[in-house]
Design an enzyme around this catalytic site. Structure first.
Site, short mmCIF file in Angstrom:
data_model
loop_
_atom_site.label_atom_id
_atom_site.label_comp_id
_atom_site.label_asym_id
_atom_site.label_seq_id
_atom_site.Cartn_x
_atom_site.Cartn_y
_atom_site.Cartn_z
N TYR A 66 -63.91 45.86 30.78
CA TYR A 66 -65.28 45.82 30.25
C TYR A 66 -65.98 47.12 30.62
O TYR A 66 -66.36 47.34 31.76
CB TYR A 66 -66.05 44.64 30.80
CG TYR A 66 -65.50 43.28 30.46
CD1 TYR A 66 -64.60 43.08 29.42
CD2 TYR A 66 -65.88 42.15 31.20
CE1 TYR A 66 -64.10 41.83 29.13
CE2 TYR A 66 -65.39 40.88 30.91
CZ TYR A 66 -64.50 40.74 29.88
OH TYR A 66 -64.00 39.48 29.59
N PHE A 215 -66.53 32.29 24.89
CA PHE A 215 -67.37 32.13 23.70
C PHE A 215 -67.87 30.68 23.58
O PHE A 215 -67.71 30.05 22.52
CB PHE A 215 -66.61 32.52 22.43
CG PHE A 215 -66.24 33.98 22.36
CD1 PHE A 215 -67.04 34.95 22.92
CD2 PHE A 215 -65.07 34.38 21.75
CE1 PHE A 215 -66.69 36.29 22.88
CE2 PHE A 215 -64.70 35.72 21.69
CZ PHE A 215 -65.51 36.67 22.26
N GLY A 218 -70.43 30.42 20.52
CA GLY A 218 -70.26 31.20 19.29
C GLY A 218 -69.45 30.51 18.23
O GLY A 218 -68.70 29.57 18.48
N GLY A 219 -69.61 30.97 16.96
CA GLY A 219 -68.77 30.56 15.86
C GLY A 219 -69.20 29.32 15.11
O GLY A 219 -68.39 28.67 14.46
N PHE A 220 -70.48 28.97 15.16
CA PHE A 220 -70.96 27.76 14.48
C PHE A 220 -71.32 28.07 13.03
O PHE A 220 -71.94 29.10 12.74
CB PHE A 220 -72.19 27.20 15.19
CG PHE A 220 -71.92 26.66 16.57
CD1 PHE A 220 -71.64 25.32 16.75
CD2 PHE A 220 -71.95 27.49 17.68
CE1 PHE A 220 -71.38 24.81 18.00
CE2 PHE A 220 -71.69 27.00 18.94
CZ PHE A 220 -71.41 25.66 19.11
#
Length: 290
Positions: A66, A215, A218-220
């Site tokens: 990162y 995550f 996320g991803g809805f």
């Protein structure tokens, strides 16, 4: 709403030989855009890390990739010497290229270099927990983990790593890793909308192994978000708080590591750990990922 009684956010779980808060903090968002370079606001990044510890978070998730090396150095600046109850988990198995990609780096010499890099940037003699990251950015990929995980097991025997885990893996890869060395945690993509690992969560819980979803928020799809927002309004909470509460109530071995680069958002995430969803709310949410 009802709340948990433990002072640790979300209660606690024993990760290897360490007791940690079930609500942790994933530091990836403290790096710059695309997880490359320094943070937009250095002072805020340091403040987020210190506030996480002040709120009772005892589980940080990082990687020397990162930045690269940015988040580990921020952790060291903000928190070293580290509190005795703080566990810092890191990941190896990928590196960064000049355009911000995540090419794999799982040859033995690469893994050894990554472990040494994490030790140096965090300023420690032993890493608390190291996950072997498999697969790629699209998700897990079939294949043996043996050579790479055996390398980490050797580093564990040398005293450079305390505990081992695997990330972005299939159930078969988890099983293979466990024949080589003890696995204390599995870190995969999982949330209300992405539930491919439902069975794996249950099996790991039976064996006392933590499941750490990345995550988590996320991803809805718009329809899924609508259901989440409706339940949140009824619970008097934020959608992100409900999504985290669902994960915590999904199974006692689930440890959440939501990320943020803002102190205010961190506080919202930790507050979500106090939410207890009703049976009806859980049933409504169960339709989101089905």
């Amino acid at each position: 709403m009802t709340t948990t009684t433990s002072t640790a956010p979300g209660g606690t779980w024993t990760l290897g030989d360490r007791t940690v808060s079930r609500v942790g903090y994933g530091v990836m968002q403290l790096a710059g855009p695309g997880v490359m370079g320094p943070p937009r606001d250095h002072d805020e990044a340091v403040a987020v890390l210190r506030e996480a510890v002040a709120l009772g978070v005892t589980h940080l998730d990082t990687s020397d990739a990162y930045g690269p090396r940015v988040t580990n150095r921020l952790i060291r600046e903000a928190l070293h010497p580290y509190p005795a109850d703080l566990l810092v988990a890191t990941k190896v198995g990928a590196r960064r290229d000049a355009v911000g990609g995540w090419p794999t780096a799982r040859h033995p010499e690469e893994l050894r270099a990554q472990v040494r890099g994490n030790l140096e940037s965090l300023g420690v003699d032993t890493l608390d927990l190291v996950y072997l990251r498999m697969g790629d950015a699209a998700g897990p990929r079939a294949g043996s983990v043996a050579e790479a995980f055996e390398t980490l097991a050797e580093l564990q025997q040398e005293g450079l790593v305390r505990h081992l885990g695997v990330s972005n893996v299939t159930a078969e890869q988890v099983a293979e890793a466990r024949t080589i060395a003890p696995v204390v945690g599995v870190q995969n993509r999982y949330n209300l909308a992405h539930r491919d690992d439902d069975e794996l969560v249950v099996r790991l819980a039976e064996d006392g192994i933590a499941f750490v979803p990345y995550f988590p928020l996320g991803g809805f799809t718009p329809l899924q978000s609508e259901t989440l927002a409706r339940v949140a309004a009824a619970a008097g909470a934020t959608p992100s708080g409900v999504a985290l509460a669902w994960l915590l109530q999904r199974s006692p071995n689930v440890l959440v590591i939501p990320g943020t680069s803002r102190v205010a958002h961190l506080r919202e995430n930790v507050a979500g750990a106090r939410l207890r969803l009703t049976g009806r709310q859980l049933a409504d949410l169960d339709t989101v990922g089905r």
